[in-house]
Motif scaffolding. Structure first.
Motif, PDB file in Angstrom:
ATOM      1  N   TRP A 232       0.834  -1.203   0.000  1.00  0.00           N
ATOM      2  CA  TRP A 232       0.000   0.000   0.000  1.00  0.00           C
ATOM      3  C   TRP A 232       0.874   1.259   0.000  1.00  0.00           C
ATOM      4  N   ALA A 234       3.617   1.551  -1.473  1.00  0.00           N
ATOM      5  CA  ALA A 234       4.196   1.698  -2.808  1.00  0.00           C
ATOM      6  C   ALA A 234       3.166   2.077  -3.871  1.00  0.00           C
ATOM      7  N   VAL A 235       1.951   1.496  -3.793  1.00  0.00           N
ATOM      8  CA  VAL A 235       0.987   1.696  -4.887  1.00  0.00           C
ATOM      9  C   VAL A 235      -0.313   2.342  -4.434  1.00  0.00           C
ATOM     10  N   ASP A 238      -1.436   5.262  -6.546  1.00  0.00           N
ATOM     11  CA  ASP A 238      -1.903   4.871  -7.877  1.00  0.00           C
ATOM     12  C   ASP A 238      -3.291   4.242  -7.807  1.00  0.00           C
ATOM     13  N   VAL A 239      -3.538   3.451  -6.769  1.00  0.00           N
ATOM     14  CA  VAL A 239      -4.854   2.823  -6.617  1.00  0.00           C
ATOM     15  C   VAL A 239      -5.912   3.884  -6.359  1.00  0.00           C
ATOM     16  N   VAL A 290      -2.702  -4.872  -5.140  1.00  0.00           N
ATOM     17  CA  VAL A 290      -2.213  -4.361  -6.427  1.00  0.00           C
ATOM     18  C   VAL A 290      -3.080  -4.848  -7.587  1.00  0.00           C
ATOM     19  N   LEU A 293      -4.609  -2.502 -10.387  1.00  0.00           N
ATOM     20  CA  LEU A 293      -3.638  -2.013 -11.362  1.00  0.00           C
ATOM     21  C   LEU A 293      -3.363  -3.091 -12.411  1.00  0.00           C
TER      22      LEU A 293
END
Length: 301
Positions: A232, A234-235, A238-239, A290, A293
């Motif tokens: 979470w 890291a991404v 983006d999410v 993830v 994505l």
């Protein structure tokens, strides 16, 4: 030693078998597998399932963190208290009403082993459904908490009817779950900062490992909390920014459920050595986070 005022004994002796079978089904509302499937679907489908105004992925990730924390908290306290279950915990009443092909599944659903206090189902139901009432923007807050309370009451009652817990076990579970929810809710800003909820779950899971040793279940939860915190971090941005169509959500679910859900189920069912349990928990839950994505890539967006 009983600490249930004879309630479990009364219910197991006087509840017709047909209702016992019904409660064996209803008790699954408090099972970790049910949370895992429901939250995986809600998270991967995103606004393809519910508009963001009602529930977004950030808050579903928060609910995932709550589920992990509840599982870890239950394992920690059960290991510390080490209170036995009622003698009826291994008896699957009403099994003769279930088709023979489904009987092994029913017997697993209607019986329990291990320590009893607090009830994991009551703890988890309080944390999860209370968490949903906190973050879901539908109806009034009073209505949401009343509905959550009704589900928790049904789950708690089911544990008594099935004879797998004493009254004190489920009351302790509700109290512990409510306290944990209030704590994490304050720390994580009512679901606005899932990373902090994952961090709390990781700390509690580490305590469970210290209390229980490197058992497969507690180690898998520790891996899941740590993996989710890293992924979470890291991404998560983006999410949050991802605008998911129903097609993207369905692709994400179709990919993540068999791959990461299967890994999660295998980790729990096979009880591998600690390093594999840690890795399995981390990869399965981190992979689910993830998955939207991945679904977006599969859809060519």
């Amino acid at each position: 030693m009983s600490h249930g005022l004879g309630v479990t004994e009364f219910l197991t002796a006087n509840t017709p078998d047909v209702f016992v079978v019904l409660f064996a089904v209803l008790t699954q509302l408090g099972g970790l597998w049910f949370y895992f499937l429901a939250l995986t679907a809600a998270y991967t489908l995103g606004e393809g399932l519910l508009p963001r105004a009602f529930l977004d992925r950030e808050r579903v990730a928060y609910l995932v963190a709550l589920a992990l924390g509840a599982a870890a908290l239950t394992a920690t306290l059960k290991g510390l208290v080490a209170h036995p279950r009622p003698p009826t915990a291994t008896v699957a009443a009403g099994a003769d009403l279930v088709p023979e092909a489904l009987r092994p599944l029913y017997e697993r659903a209607a019986t329990e082993d291990g320590f009893a206090l607090p009830s994991g189902h009551a703890t988890g139901a309080t944390v999860i459904y209370g968490g949903v009432a906190t973050v879901l923007a539908a109806g009034t807050r009073r209505q949401r908490y009343l509905r959550a309370g009704l589900v928790v009451a049904v789950v708690a009652l089911s544990r008594l009817v099935l004879g797998v817990h004493y009254l004190g076990d489920v009351l302790a579970g509700v109290a512990v779950g409510a306290g944990y929810l209030l704590l994490v809710d304050r720390v994580a800003g009512r679901g606005a900062r899932p990373e902090l909820a994952f961090s709390v779950a990781g700390v509690v899971a580490a305590l469970a490992v210290l209390v229980e040793g490197f058992g497969a279940e507690s180690t898998a939860v520790l891996g899941a909390a740590l993996g989710a915190r890293l992924v979470w971090g890291a991404v998560g941005g983006d999410v949050r920014a991802l605008d998911t169509t129903r097609t993207v959500g369905v692709l994400a679910l179709a990919f993540s459920l068999p791959v990461f859900g299967g890994l999660f189920g295998a980790t729990y069912a096979l009880e591998p050595a600690a390093p594999l349990a840690l890795l399995g928990g981390a990869v399965s839950v981190g992979g689910i986070l993830v998955a939207p994505l991945i679904g977006s890539r599969l859809a060519g967006r």
